[in-house]
Design a protein around this motif. Structure first.
Motif: not given
Length: 177
Positions: A46-50, A143-161
């Motif tokens: 879901r975060i990174n299809p690659k 922790h990465y998953v928690r951060a991604w969820e905290r932003f509600g999936g709004a950050i689409k770039d999996p490499e986002h700083p």
């Protein structure tokens, strides 16, 4: 004494205890759901299809400099450490990022080159073990998953700083639990 220490460290109980303890720290910090998702490749797509395997995820974690940063952090903590830790870890991290596996003899050779003691080499070798790499990957990704969820999936770039830094800070916090 060296033989006894080596046999203790080579025993499967040591690896199992390390994995159990490290996983508990991650659960305590990021939560059981985040750890479960961090190990579920279908969910991570879901975060990174690659990402098609946990090896792809581990490669991502290594590329982001997670292992080298933790080595610098942990190896630099002791006051007894003398030598060029950053130079050592910098060269070791470039070897980690290469295709071939790093051999323990290469770690010792690098340590001597940068003036580090055998105790530091054995600590650095720990980062090359399969259980330790798995724990670091899982902790970072939880922790990465928690951060991604905290932003509600709004950050689409999996490499986002933001995602990377939040995950790194979360893992560093678990090191002292």
């Amino acid at each position: 004494a060296k033989f006894e220490l080596a046999s203790l460290l080579a025993h499967p109980k040591t690896a199992i205890t390390n994995i159990f303890g490290g996983s508990l720290h991650t659960i305590q910090s990021a939560g059981p759901g985040a750890l479960r998702k961090a190990r579920d490749i279908k969910w991570l797509k879901r975060i990174n299809p690659k990402w098609n395997s946990l090896q792809d995820v581990e490669d991502f974690v290594v590329r982001k400099g997670v292992l080298p940063e933790f080595m610098i952090h942990e190896l630099g903590l002791g006051k007894e450490v003398k030598g060029d830790i950053r130079g050592f870890v910098g060269e070791l991290s470039s070897k980690i990022n290469s295709i071939e596996k790093v051999k323990p003899s290469e770690i010792r050779t690098l340590g001597k080159k940068y003036g580090l003691a055998d105790a530091v080499m054995s600590k650095a070798s720990k980062f090359m073990s399969v259980p330790e790499r798995m724990l670091r990957r899982d902790a970072f990704m939880a922790h990465y998953v928690r951060a991604w969820e905290r932003f509600g999936g709004a950050i689409k770039d999996p490499e986002h700083p933001f995602l990377i830094e939040i995950a790194k800070k979360g893992v560093k916090a678990t090191q002292f639990l």
